[in-house]
Design a protein around this motif. Structure first.
Motif, short mmCIF file in Angstrom:
data_model
loop_
_atom_site.label_atom_id
_atom_site.label_comp_id
_atom_site.label_asym_id
_atom_site.label_seq_id
_atom_site.Cartn_x
_atom_site.Cartn_y
_atom_site.Cartn_z
N ALA A 246 -0.60 -4.37 -5.73
CA ALA A 246 -1.41 -4.82 -4.59
C ALA A 246 -1.62 -3.70 -3.59
CB ALA A 246 -0.75 -6.02 -3.91
N MET A 247 -0.57 -2.94 -3.33
CA MET A 247 -0.69 -1.82 -2.41
C MET A 247 -1.67 -0.77 -2.94
SD MET A 247 2.27 0.72 -0.96
CE MET A 247 1.83 2.11 0.10
N LEU A 248 -1.65 -0.56 -4.25
CA LEU A 248 -2.57 0.40 -4.85
C LEU A 248 -4.01 0.02 -4.55
CD1 LEU A 248 -2.86 2.85 -6.95
CD2 LEU A 248 -3.37 1.04 -8.59
N VAL A 249 -4.36 -1.24 -4.75
CA VAL A 249 -5.72 -1.69 -4.51
C VAL A 249 -6.10 -1.49 -3.04
CG1 VAL A 249 -7.24 -3.71 -4.52
CG2 VAL A 249 -5.67 -3.32 -6.43
N GLN A 250 -5.21 -1.84 -2.14
CA GLN A 250 -5.50 -1.73 -0.72
C GLN A 250 -5.68 -0.28 -0.28
OE1 GLN A 250 -2.12 -3.74 0.90
NE2 GLN A 250 -2.73 -5.74 0.08
N VAL A 251 -4.74 0.57 -0.69
CA VAL A 251 -4.75 1.96 -0.22
C VAL A 251 -5.87 2.75 -0.88
CG1 VAL A 251 -3.43 4.10 -0.17
CG2 VAL A 251 -2.31 1.95 0.38
N VAL A 252 -6.03 2.61 -2.18
CA VAL A 252 -7.06 3.39 -2.86
C VAL A 252 -8.45 2.90 -2.44
CG1 VAL A 252 -8.02 4.03 -5.10
CG2 VAL A 252 -5.56 3.98 -4.78
N GLY A 253 -8.60 1.60 -2.24
CA GLY A 253 -9.86 1.09 -1.73
C GLY A 253 -10.20 1.70 -0.38
#
Length: 412
Positions: A246-253
């Motif tokens: 979930a953090m990956l999606v938020q940060v990379v987005g």
């Protein structure tokens, strides 16, 4: 707990604000709040300070814990120091999230004339008074406008930063900020005012990527940036194969969205100067980070098999073929292949090749594959040797980013 307008009406101008955003941090915030008091007292003895908790309506009495701890710490000071340090808590407005809490802190800084603002995570166990001095000192002295943290971390901690955020941000914007999503920062009053004026506070960028947004904004808008050694940041390490999707999606987005926001800067190859580093790295004992490499590799291979339509859409044929070959073999994802994947995903995000959340989410198996490659390659290396591996990846990104420039201009 007051709102911001009530705080501004009852508080005299201050020089240094320590802001602590929170939600349900009643078990940990007391230590952070009392440490903040001691930090202002010890490192800014001639300055007026404010400890400001910005809370999202915690049902666990977080604001009370913060204020009570700060007041007790203030009571232990000499009378002259007690008179210089105010303590308050406000309930932030807007969407739930760290960004809304920061907005209240930055607006307070502007209204109260603060020259420096330090923001600290509410769940820190390793925070010390010197953190206040290190994050705010270079700002109060007028040397810089933004100070990022430089923590000592286990070689398998911070994998999203190491694999994507650091090398991409440095290649595109410059500055060399090693931990652009560190969580604890120092900001000048001038920069805090700019942050508060931005029209982002009701967006996902502010909700999910506020730390990276702050760093990138400072770099792209020409503010003087620095980083400072803080030692270890003690928190609960997470297995990247199980906890960070979930953090990956938020940060990379957020990272990809910021490429669009500041395209007029980086497409002109305007790179920020290399940030100075304050302090010295100190030897610390780091908690181990337990990882399940085999599970990550299994998820990587499964993703390559099942998300082939998306990868075929986002990646040029040569890169897609190299990715399939890496999933079929044991060599893992090389530095060059990984940098190419990130660059082409950024272009697909810009093109809106498919729904952006779906696009970024589909990167998760590839991130796991790259992380597994890094872990296997550095299993028997020291933390310093693993850091050299991260720096080697950053140099590859700096080369491959030329392709990002070319493709972006073709889209314009």
């Amino acid at each position: 707990m007051a709102d911001l307008s009530a705080l501004l009406g009852s508080t005299a101008p201050v020089d240094v604000i320590v802001g602590i955003p929170s939600f349900n941090n009643g078990a940990t915030i007391a230590h952070v709040a009392k440490t903040a008091v001691r930090g202002i007292a010890d490192y800014f003895p001639d300055r007026r300070g404010l400890i400001l908790n910005s809370d999202g309506g915690s049902p666990d009495q977080t604001p009370r814990a913060a204020v009570d701890a700060a007041l007790r710490a203030r009571d232990d000071l000499e009378a002259s120091a007690r008179d210089r340090i105010a303590v308050s808590s406000v309930r932030y407005r807007g969407p739930s999230g760290k960004g809304s809490a920061f907005r209240e802190i930055f607006e307070a800084a502007g209204k109260l004339g603060a020259s420096a603002v330090v923001v600290l995570d509410a769940d820190l166990r390793s925070v010390a008074p010197e953190w206040i001095g290190r994050l705010a000192g270079p700002i109060v002295s007028g040397e810089v406008d933004f100070v990022a943290p430089l923590y000592r971390r286990h070689k398998f901690d911070g994998t999203i930063t190491n694999a994507i955020v650091y090398p991409l941000t440095d290649a595109v914007f410059g500055g060399g900020i090693r931990q652009p999503i560190g969580g604890d920062f120092g900001v000048s009053g001038r920069l805090a005012g700019l942050y508060a004026s931005k029209d982002v506070w009701d967006t996902d960028v502010a909700r999910f990527g506020i730390d990276l947004w702050m760093t990138t904004t400072a770099l792209a808008e020409g503010f003087r940036v620095a980083q400072t050694h803080l030692g270890a940041k003690v928190h609960d390490p997470k297995d990247p194969g199980q906890h960070l999707a979930a953090m990956l999606v938020q940060v990379v987005g957020t990272a990809f969205a910021l490429l669009e926001t500041y395209a007029d800067v980086w497409t002109m190859r305007v790179l920020a100067d290399r940030a100075p580093t304050f302090g010295q790295a100190e030897p610390v004992t780091l908690d181990p980070v337990l990882v399940d490499v085999a599970r990550m590799e299994e998820q990587f291979r499964f993703g390559v098999q099942t998300l082939d339509r998306i990868y075929g859409l986002c990646l040029p044929s040569k890169v897609w073929a190299d990715l399939r070959a890496s999933a079929a073999g044991d060599a893992g994802i090389s530095d060059t292949l990984w940098a190419q994947i990130i660059i082409h995903f950024a272009i697909a995000f810009h093109r809106r090749s498919l729904a952006r959340d779906q696009l970024v989410s589909s990167l998760t198996p590839l991130y796991l594959g790259r992380t597994a490659t890094f872990i296997r390659r550095n299993a028997d290396r020291s933390d310093d040797e693993a850091e050299a591996d991260v720096q080697a990846l950053a140099r590859v990104f700096a080369d491959v980013v030329r392709e990002l420039h070319r493709l972006w201009k073709e889209e314009s």
